[in-house]
Design a protein around this motif. Structure first.
Motif, mmCIF file in Angstrom:
data_model
loop_
_atom_site.group_PDB
_atom_site.id
_atom_site.type_symbol
_atom_site.label_atom_id
_atom_site.label_comp_id
_atom_site.label_asym_id
_atom_site.label_seq_id
_atom_site.Cartn_x
_atom_site.Cartn_y
_atom_site.Cartn_z
ATOM 1 N N PRO A 262 0.358 7.481 9.469
ATOM 2 C CA PRO A 262 1.089 6.208 9.489
ATOM 3 C C PRO A 262 0.773 5.297 8.307
ATOM 4 O O PRO A 262 1.648 4.594 7.816
ATOM 5 C CB PRO A 262 0.646 5.558 10.803
ATOM 6 N N ALA A 263 -0.461 5.282 7.820
ATOM 7 C CA ALA A 263 -0.822 4.400 6.704
ATOM 8 C C ALA A 263 -0.221 4.873 5.386
ATOM 9 O O ALA A 263 -0.237 4.136 4.399
ATOM 10 C CB ALA A 263 -2.343 4.289 6.572
ATOM 11 N N GLY A 264 0.343 6.070 5.361
ATOM 12 C CA GLY A 264 0.952 6.584 4.140
ATOM 13 C C GLY A 264 2.052 5.693 3.608
ATOM 14 O O GLY A 264 2.276 5.621 2.404
ATOM 15 N N ILE A 265 2.735 4.976 4.498
ATOM 16 C CA ILE A 265 3.823 4.090 4.076
ATOM 17 C C ILE A 265 3.335 3.061 3.063
ATOM 18 O O ILE A 265 4.097 2.593 2.223
ATOM 19 C CB ILE A 265 4.480 3.410 5.299
ATOM 20 N N ILE A 266 2.046 2.743 3.124
ATOM 21 C CA ILE A 266 1.462 1.789 2.170
ATOM 22 C C ILE A 266 1.639 2.316 0.736
ATOM 23 O O ILE A 266 1.885 1.540 -0.186
ATOM 24 C CB ILE A 266 -0.030 1.538 2.480
ATOM 25 N N GLY A 267 1.538 3.626 0.555
ATOM 26 C CA GLY A 267 1.711 4.208 -0.774
ATOM 27 C C GLY A 267 3.076 3.899 -1.353
ATOM 28 O O GLY A 267 3.207 3.572 -2.540
ATOM 29 N N ILE A 268 4.106 3.993 -0.529
ATOM 30 C CA ILE A 268 5.466 3.690 -0.989
ATOM 31 C C ILE A 268 5.572 2.212 -1.348
ATOM 32 O O ILE A 268 6.112 1.853 -2.396
ATOM 33 C CB ILE A 268 6.499 4.077 0.092
ATOM 34 N N ILE A 269 5.034 1.368 -0.503
ATOM 35 C CA ILE A 269 5.082 -0.078 -0.752
ATOM 36 C C ILE A 269 4.375 -0.415 -2.063
ATOM 37 O O ILE A 269 4.882 -1.194 -2.874
ATOM 38 C CB ILE A 269 4.477 -0.847 0.437
ATOM 39 N N VAL A 270 3.215 0.170 -2.279
ATOM 40 C CA VAL A 270 2.444 -0.100 -3.499
ATOM 41 C C VAL A 270 3.207 0.370 -4.736
ATOM 42 O O VAL A 270 3.307 -0.368 -5.729
ATOM 43 C CB VAL A 270 1.045 0.555 -3.421
ATOM 44 N N ARG A 271 3.763 1.575 -4.695
ATOM 45 C CA ARG A 271 4.495 2.073 -5.866
ATOM 46 C C ARG A 271 5.738 1.231 -6.149
ATOM 47 O O ARG A 271 6.038 0.912 -7.300
ATOM 48 C CB ARG A 271 4.840 3.553 -5.702
ATOM 49 N N LEU A 272 6.449 0.832 -5.091
ATOM 50 C CA LEU A 272 7.620 -0.018 -5.295
ATOM 51 C C LEU A 272 7.216 -1.373 -5.878
ATOM 52 O O LEU A 272 7.900 -1.905 -6.767
ATOM 53 C CB LEU A 272 8.376 -0.219 -3.981
ATOM 54 N N ALA A 273 6.115 -1.929 -5.397
ATOM 55 C CA ALA A 273 5.635 -3.208 -5.932
ATOM 56 C C ALA A 273 5.263 -3.077 -7.407
ATOM 57 O O ALA A 273 5.586 -3.952 -8.218
ATOM 58 C CB ALA A 273 4.437 -3.713 -5.120
ATOM 59 N N MET A 274 4.602 -1.991 -7.771
ATOM 60 C CA MET A 274 4.227 -1.802 -9.177
ATOM 61 C C MET A 274 5.455 -1.574 -10.047
ATOM 62 O O MET A 274 5.516 -2.055 -11.177
ATOM 63 C CB MET A 274 3.228 -0.656 -9.330
ATOM 64 N N ASP A 275 6.457 -0.858 -9.534
ATOM 65 C CA ASP A 275 7.710 -0.698 -10.282
ATOM 66 C C ASP A 275 8.326 -2.073 -10.549
ATOM 67 O O ASP A 275 8.765 -2.365 -11.659
ATOM 68 C CB ASP A 275 8.708 0.167 -9.511
#
Length: 152
Positions: A93-106
């Motif tokens: 479930p915490a994997g979604i954080i990875g998507i959020i972080v990458r989108l924020a950095m983009d």
């Protein structure tokens, strides 16, 4: 990066080479991280934090060329899709954080291209430090945050 008046083929080769090297650097940085969980995202934060040091013209040219010819960014697109599939795994479930972080950095990278004075160095560091901290969230931490959010 691009020399003035370079033919389109040369510019495309440069863009593809830069993106391919970025993907390799992301892999090397993630592999060197002593904490495997969230390592890819911390590598992404580092890579796109370092991008600000490049000239705005080069970054804008890279972005414009990659948008106009997404096939040149296939290595990065493939990497993000692979990481997205892993991060959307219902077993993590915490994997979604990875998507959020990458989108924020983009978003931060594009923001830097449009206005590199939007955030002071201290403000930018605060943003990337918080994003980095998010990469250490575990499933149990995320469940607590979700429970808190549900009560609001």
């Amino acid at each position: 990066m691009f020399r003035p008046g370079a033919p389109l083929e040369e510019i495309e080769e440069d863009v593809e080479s830069i993106i391919t090297e970025l993907v390799h650097e992301l892999g090397r940085t993630a592999e060197a991280d002593p904490e495997p969980a969230g390592a890819e995202e911390r590598a992404y934060i580092k890579a796109f934090s370092d991008a600000r040091a490049n000239s705005a013209g080069d970054q804008a040219g890279l972005l414009a060329t990659a948008i106009g010819r997404p096939n040149l960014a296939e290595a990065l697109i493939y990497l993000n899709r692979r990481l997205d599939r892993m991060d959307l795994d219902p077993q993590d479930p915490a994997g979604i954080i990875g998507i959020i972080v990458r989108l924020a950095m983009d978003g931060l990278w594009v923001s830097d291209i449009l206005d590199d004075t939007r955030f002071s160095p201290a403000e930018r560091r605060k943003i990337t430090d918080i994003l980095t901290g998010m990469t250490y969230l575990t499933d149990s931490h995320l469940e607590k945050l979700e429970a808190q959010a549900a009560r609001r």
